[in-house]
Motif scaffolding. Structure first.
Motif, PDB file in Angstrom:
ATOM      1  N   VAL B  19       0.928  -1.137  -0.078  1.00 11.27           N
ATOM      2  CA  VAL B  19      -0.278   0.572  -0.009  1.00 11.27           C
ATOM      3  C   VAL B  19       1.281   1.843  -0.190  1.00 11.27           C
ATOM      4  CG1 VAL B  19      -1.739   0.814   1.357  1.00 11.27           C
ATOM      5  CG2 VAL B  19      -1.262  -1.548   2.042  1.00 11.27           C
ATOM      6  N   SER B  20       0.756   2.167  -0.889  1.00  7.66           N
ATOM      7  CA  SER B  20       1.328   3.011  -0.669  1.00  7.66           C
ATOM      8  C   SER B  20       1.535   3.985   0.433  1.00  7.66           C
ATOM      9  CB  SER B  20       0.732   4.622  -1.891  1.00  7.66           C
ATOM     10  OG  SER B  20       0.419   4.969  -1.076  1.00  7.66           O
ATOM     11  N   ASP B  21       2.080   4.375   1.152  1.00 10.17           N
ATOM     12  CA  ASP B  21       2.281   5.040   2.063  1.00 10.17           C
ATOM     13  C   ASP B  21       1.472   6.550   2.537  1.00 10.17           C
ATOM     14  OD1 ASP B  21       4.058   3.577   2.470  1.00 10.17           O
ATOM     15  OD2 ASP B  21       6.168   5.062   3.267  1.00 10.17           O
ATOM     16  N   ALA B  22       0.829   7.086   1.706  1.00 11.51           N
ATOM     17  CA  ALA B  22      -0.076   7.620   1.434  1.00 11.51           C
ATOM     18  C   ALA B  22      -1.026   7.228   1.788  1.00 11.51           C
ATOM     19  CB  ALA B  22      -0.188   8.831   0.098  1.00 11.51           C
ATOM     20  N   VAL B  23      -1.753   6.207   1.333  1.00  7.44           N
ATOM     21  CA  VAL B  23      -2.284   6.130   2.144  1.00  7.44           C
ATOM     22  C   VAL B  23      -2.792   5.695   3.732  1.00  7.44           C
ATOM     23  CG1 VAL B  23      -4.367   3.809   1.318  1.00  7.44           C
ATOM     24  CG2 VAL B  23      -3.180   4.788  -0.176  1.00  7.44           C
ATOM     25  N   VAL B  28      -3.832   6.373   8.814  1.00  8.12           N
ATOM     26  CA  VAL B  28      -3.862   6.833  10.174  1.00  8.12           C
ATOM     27  C   VAL B  28      -3.937   7.999  11.202  1.00  8.12           C
ATOM     28  CG1 VAL B  28      -1.519   7.023  11.609  1.00  8.12           C
ATOM     29  CG2 VAL B  28      -1.228   4.804  10.613  1.00  8.12           C
ATOM     30  N   ARG B  29      -3.569   9.050   9.982  1.00  9.18           N
ATOM     31  CA  ARG B  29      -4.415  10.263  10.311  1.00  9.18           C
ATOM     32  C   ARG B  29      -5.891  10.318  10.566  1.00  9.18           C
ATOM     33  NH1 ARG B  29      -2.796  14.118   6.291  1.00  9.18           N
ATOM     34  NH2 ARG B  29      -4.109  13.968   5.009  1.00  9.18           N
ATOM     35  N   GLU B  30      -6.705  10.053  10.090  1.00  9.64           N
ATOM     36  CA  GLU B  30      -8.286   9.958  10.413  1.00  9.64           C
ATOM     37  C   GLU B  30      -8.429   9.722  11.701  1.00  9.64           C
ATOM     38  OE1 GLU B  30     -10.476  11.232   9.124  1.00  9.64           O
ATOM     39  OE2 GLU B  30      -9.487  12.130   7.576  1.00  9.64           O
ATOM     40  N   GLU B  31      -8.201   8.006  12.125  1.00 10.45           N
ATOM     41  CA  GLU B  31      -8.102   7.204  13.172  1.00 10.45           C
ATOM     42  C   GLU B  31      -7.302   7.915  14.795  1.00 10.45           C
ATOM     43  OE1 GLU B  31     -10.679   5.983  12.857  1.00 10.45           O
ATOM     44  OE2 GLU B  31     -11.088   5.481  10.769  1.00 10.45           O
ATOM     45  N   SER B  32      -5.874   7.954  14.613  1.00 10.10           N
ATOM     46  CA  SER B  32      -5.186   7.469  15.491  1.00 10.10           C
ATOM     47  C   SER B  32      -6.260   8.575  17.079  1.00 10.10           C
ATOM     48  CB  SER B  32      -3.646   8.458  15.213  1.00 10.10           C
ATOM     49  OG  SER B  32      -3.840   9.084  14.598  1.00 10.10           O
ATOM     50  N   GLY B  33      -5.574   9.709  16.153  1.00  5.58           N
ATOM     51  CA  GLY B  33      -6.614  10.865  17.509  1.00  5.58           C
ATOM     52  C   GLY B  33      -7.338  10.604  18.404  1.00  5.58           C
ATOM     53  N   ARG B  34      -9.097  10.150  17.654  1.00  7.84           N
ATOM     54  CA  ARG B  34     -10.226   9.535  18.156  1.00  7.84           C
ATOM     55  C   ARG B  34      -9.829   8.531  19.354  1.00  7.84           C
ATOM     56  NH1 ARG B  34     -13.961  11.369  14.970  1.00  7.84           N
ATOM     57  NH2 ARG B  34     -13.474  11.629  12.916  1.00  7.84           N
ATOM     58  N   ILE B  35      -9.006   7.233  18.646  1.00  3.75           N
ATOM     59  CA  ILE B  35      -8.348   6.624  19.602  1.00  3.75           C
ATOM     60  C   ILE B  35      -7.958   6.819  20.618  1.00  3.75           C
ATOM     61  CG2 ILE B  35      -7.591   4.319  19.883  1.00  3.75           C
ATOM     62  CD1 ILE B  35      -7.685   4.162  17.007  1.00  3.75           C
ATOM     63  N   VAL B  36      -6.863   7.793  20.718  1.00  2.00           N
ATOM     64  CA  VAL B  36      -6.024   8.592  21.934  1.00  2.00           C
ATOM     65  C   VAL B  36      -7.005   9.288  22.653  1.00  2.00           C
ATOM     66  CG1 VAL B  36      -4.396  10.402  22.376  1.00  2.00           C
ATOM     67  CG2 VAL B  36      -3.891   8.814  20.830  1.00  2.00           C
ATOM     68  N   ALA B  37      -8.190   9.567  21.613  1.00  2.00           N
ATOM     69  CA  ALA B  37      -9.325  10.563  22.366  1.00  2.00           C
ATOM     70  C   ALA B  37      -9.838   9.745  23.209  1.00  2.00           C
ATOM     71  CB  ALA B  37      -9.938  11.369  21.934  1.00  2.00           C
ATOM     72  N   ASP B  55       2.203   3.015  19.914  1.00  2.00           N
ATOM     73  CA  ASP B  55       3.013   1.773  19.742  1.00  2.00           C
ATOM     74  C   ASP B  55       2.111   1.398  18.242  1.00  2.00           C
ATOM     75  OD1 ASP B  55       4.322   2.040  20.781  1.00  2.00           O
ATOM     76  OD2 ASP B  55       4.437   0.735  22.629  1.00  2.00           O
ATOM     77  N   ALA B  56       0.765   1.466  18.437  1.00  2.00           N
ATOM     78  CA  ALA B  56      -0.454   0.343  17.343  1.00  2.00           C
ATOM     79  C   ALA B  56       0.172   1.209  16.093  1.00  2.00           C
ATOM     80  CB  ALA B  56      -1.746   1.043  18.073  1.00  2.00           C
ATOM     81  N   VAL B  57       0.046   2.280  15.773  1.00  2.00           N
ATOM     82  CA  VAL B  57       0.247   2.928  14.785  1.00  2.00           C
ATOM     83  C   VAL B  57       1.973   2.846  14.361  1.00  2.00           C
ATOM     84  CG1 VAL B  57       1.014   5.206  13.692  1.00  2.00           C
ATOM     85  CG2 VAL B  57      -0.870   4.766  15.253  1.00  2.00           C
ATOM     86  N   LEU B  58       2.850   3.031  14.924  1.00  2.00           N
ATOM     87  CA  LEU B  58       4.219   2.070  14.007  1.00  2.00           C
ATOM     88  C   LEU B  58       3.642   0.755  13.638  1.00  2.00           C
ATOM     89  CD1 LEU B  58       6.858   2.632  16.676  1.00  2.00           C
ATOM     90  CD2 LEU B  58       6.342   3.467  14.294  1.00  2.00           C
ATOM     91  N   GLU B  59       3.036  -0.006  14.496  1.00  2.00           N
ATOM     92  CA  GLU B  59       2.215  -1.786  14.335  1.00  2.00           C
ATOM     93  C   GLU B  59       1.644  -1.483  12.975  1.00  2.00           C
ATOM     94  OE1 GLU B  59       2.333  -2.840  18.723  1.00  2.00           O
ATOM     95  OE2 GLU B  59       0.472  -3.396  17.683  1.00  2.00           O
ATOM     96  N   ALA B  60       1.083  -0.630  12.529  1.00  3.10           N
ATOM     97  CA  ALA B  60      -0.207  -0.416  11.477  1.00  3.10           C
ATOM     98  C   ALA B  60       1.020  -0.093  10.123  1.00  3.10           C
ATOM     99  CB  ALA B  60      -0.915   0.598  11.320  1.00  3.10           C
ATOM    100  N   LEU B  61       2.358   0.467  10.429  1.00  3.24           N
ATOM    101  CA  LEU B  61       3.096   0.755   9.230  1.00  3.24           C
ATOM    102  C   LEU B  61       3.506   0.196   8.525  1.00  3.24           C
ATOM    103  CD1 LEU B  61       4.592   4.335  10.207  1.00  3.24           C
ATOM    104  CD2 LEU B  61       2.521   4.119   9.094  1.00  3.24           C
ATOM    105  N   ARG B  62       3.818  -1.601  10.014  1.00  3.45           N
ATOM    106  CA  ARG B  62       4.842  -2.001   9.583  1.00  3.45           C
ATOM    107  C   ARG B  62       3.513  -3.671   8.796  1.00  3.45           C
ATOM    108  NH1 ARG B  62       7.304  -2.925  14.371  1.00  3.45           N
ATOM    109  NH2 ARG B  62       5.774  -3.562  15.089  1.00  3.45           N
ATOM    110  N   GLU B  63       2.089  -3.434   9.389  1.00  5.13           N
ATOM    111  CA  GLU B  63       1.748  -4.779   9.498  1.00  5.13           C
ATOM    112  C   GLU B  63       0.401  -4.131   7.286  1.00  5.13           C
ATOM    113  OE1 GLU B  63      -0.025  -7.826  10.007  1.00  5.13           O
ATOM    114  OE2 GLU B  63       1.514  -7.555  11.429  1.00  5.13           O
ATOM    115  N   TRP B  64       0.100  -3.116   7.453  1.00  4.53           N
ATOM    116  CA  TRP B  64      -0.104  -2.374   6.294  1.00  4.53           C
ATOM    117  C   TRP B  64       0.380  -2.231   5.253  1.00  4.53           C
ATOM    118  CZ3 TRP B  64      -3.359   1.834   8.890  1.00  4.53           C
ATOM    119  CH2 TRP B  64      -4.803   1.241  10.135  1.00  4.53           C
ATOM    120  N   ARG B  65       1.648  -2.194   5.486  1.00  5.59           N
ATOM    121  CA  ARG B  65       2.542  -2.043   3.799  1.00  5.59           C
ATOM    122  C   ARG B  65       2.518  -3.255   3.454  1.00  5.59           C
ATOM    123  NH1 ARG B  65       7.032   1.432   6.179  1.00  5.59           N
ATOM    124  NH2 ARG B  65       6.386   3.345   5.820  1.00  5.59           N
ATOM    125  N   VAL B  66       2.264  -4.196   4.017  1.00  4.78           N
ATOM    126  CA  VAL B  66       2.519  -5.632   3.537  1.00  4.78           C
ATOM    127  C   VAL B  66       1.244  -6.252   3.392  1.00  4.78           C
ATOM    128  CG1 VAL B  66       3.631  -7.625   4.037  1.00  4.78           C
ATOM    129  CG2 VAL B  66       4.759  -5.850   4.913  1.00  4.78           C
TER     130      VAL B  66
END
Lengths: 121, 427
Positions: B19-23, B28-37, B55-66
């Protein structure tokens, strides 16, 4: 939450405040304590001028007694009070209403007090 | 890593898809702030919530890329973040007490337009320093990693990490509330938030050592955040004003950087300005104007609108621009406003008047390269070529941005300056 609010000022600027004005502000301070009695858990103390302070610190041959405050800053703590309010915004609102704040060189420091000692267990 | 549980990544038959890193970044941008809140609300601990989501964001960047972005990225991240929070709590002495908190997942309270807003106001609290406000907002609200923030703000990773840790500790220890301020406090506190978003956009454009092609990520994040604010606070004129301002600037992006070289406003090819973004900017400015509560962000957007409306630089209504700067100067006494006003003043009253006016900001802006660049331009127009060259050289020494340095060197070369620029030795 418990906060200590420390009233600091700059002695040389304090000396320049005309006596009538200082008197008026002093009166307003009494009123401030009365108005905020429900938020104040300890009225605290007003301190004598920093020029009356004596510091004791550890030197090469044990404790040494020195004339003057521990810090050489121009500002000095003139007193403190303990308050109990819900959060920092409430503490800041109280600090903003302190009558002395309009005098030159005066600042109010707001510091949360340690109340949860579990971190030291 | 934690098991994301029920989330099912959408892996197409035949294997993984990149997946492109832009997607990725967008999800991540759409979801992470809500989850932190949400997690902060149930755990009553921003630090723990934020670490778990980071940490979940880092995991997502790793997993989703693949494996591709899962169909419900929000659910995936929430699940992963909750697992991480559990892991952290198990190591905590007060584990049992806090575990019950995690079990309750409070829905956003009634009347809360966007659960990210209280978090955002907390991150931009005046009791935190400006650097900390920006770093914490980028991380907790926008979901950027520490490494991404370090690149965008020209700081080292340890510095950013420490800034964030200190800010979170202060929020917890000093009792900084995560709440949208009401009453008299609302307007000044909103202005602080808008300032952080504006700085975020500018940082993305002035990465020292970077190219004129802006760091797209953080500029997009700033616009996204401005949109979130305007949508959640439709009655706040200045929120619309900032969004309009950022959209006007963004519309000029393609003309601002051509082949990595910086092109100043007056020389930009206006056919390259994005008409859709300009239209969106005007709509926001109109929405702001209908609220009849003028402010410094709307005035800056109105100035940008004046430039957008002129078919060529020569057609600019400089008198209107100057009038708007006068209004802005009454609200915002910063010397930067005075400097920008001088540019308009030169067009209305001539370069000599503008040069005199700059004397009022010479001291506060002595270390600001654009003061010297503007002075150079005025001096050149007055035929004072030697002084102009000196001012350009000072500007060159003071800027760390490579694209700006190239532009200034180009200008000095046109002026027949054969001397090697001292600023060039810095890189």
């Amino acid at each position: 939450m418990k906060y200590v609010i420390m009233f600091t000022s700059t002695p040389e600027l304090d000396a320049q405040v005309p006596p009538e004005r200082a008197q008026a502000v002093y009166g307003a301070m009494y009123q401030w304590f009365a108005d905020n009695a429900d938020k104040i858990t300890d009225n605290g103390v007003e301190l004598q001028p920093a020029s009356t302070a004596t510091s004791v610190k550890y030197g090469a041959n044990g404790p040494v007694v020195v004339d003057g405050p521990y810090s050489e800053a121009r500002e000095a703590i003139g007193g403190f009070t303990v308050i109990d309010v819900p959060d920092l915004d409430a503490a800041i609102a109280l600090a903003k209403s302190w009558p002395g704040i309009e005098l030159p060189g005066v600042a109010v420091e707001v510091r949360p007090a340690v109340t949860d000692y579990s971190q030291f267990e | 890593m934690s098991d994301p549980g029920t989330a099912t990544p959408s892996v197409p038959p035949g294997g993984a898809v990149a997946v492109s890193d832009a997607v990725l970044a967008k999800a991540v941008r759409e979801e992470s702030g809500r989850i932190v809140a949400t997690l902060t609300a149930s755990l009553r601990n921003l630090d723990l919530a934020e670490e778990s989501v980071a940490d979940a964001v880092l995991e997502a960047l790793r997993e989703w890329r693949v494996h591709g972005v899962p169909p419900k990225p929000g659910a995936w991240l929430t699940q992963a973040a909750r697992h991480n929070a559990l892991d952290r709590l198990r190591r905590d002495a007060a584990y049992r007490r806090k575990l019950t908190l995690l079990a309750e997942t409070p829905a956003p309270g009634p009347g809360v337009a966007d659960e990210r807003l209280p978090l955002l106001f907390g991150c931009c609290h005046p009791a935190l320093g400006p650097d900390a406000q920006l770093a914490l907002t980028l991380r907790a609200v926008c979901g950027l990693t520490t490494a991404q923030i370090a690149r965008a703000t020209l700081s080292s990773e340890p510095t950013v990490a420490q800034r964030i840790v200190r800010a979170k500790r202060k929020i917890g220890a000093a009792g900084i509330p995560l709440r949208i301020p009401e009453g008299d406090e609302r307007v000044p506190r909103l202005d602080l938030v808008l300032t952080v978003v504006s700085v975020m956009y500018n940082e993305a454009h002035l990465v020292a050592g970077g190219d004129a092609a802006a760091d797209r990520d953080v500029a997009d994040d700033a616009i996204w955040l401005a949109r979130v604010l305007a949508a959640a606070l439709p009655g706040e004129a200045e929120a619309h004003g900032l969004l309009a301002l950022l959209l006007f600037h963004h519309a000029r992006e393609a003309a601002r950087a051509v082949a990595g070289e910086l092109v100043l406003l007056g020389a930009q090819d206006r056919s390259r300005w994005d008409p859709a973004l300009l239209a969106a900017a005007r709509r926001e400015l109109d929405a702001a104007a209908r609220l009849h509560r003028p402010g410094r962000w709307q005035l800056q957007a109105a100035i940008a609108a004046c430039h957008a409306e002129a078919p060529t630089s020569a057609d600019t209504d400089w008198l209107q621009v100057l009038t708007l700067y006068d209004l802005l100067g009454a609200q915002d006494r910063s010397p930067i406003v005075r400097l920008n006003r001088a540019v308009a003043l030169a067009e209305v009253a001539g370069p000599a008047v503008a040069l005199d006016d700059l004397a009022t900001v010479a001291e506060p802006l002595a270390g600001y390269h654009l003061l010297h660049a503007v002075r150079a331009d005025l001096l050149r127009r007055l035929g004072r070529a030697d002084e102009a060259r000196d001012a350009d050289r000072t500007a060159l020494q003071l800027t760390t941005n490579e694209a700006e340095q190239r532009l200034l060197r180009h200008r000095l070369a046109l002026e027949g300056d054969a001397r090697p620029a001292r600023g060039a030795a810095r890189h």
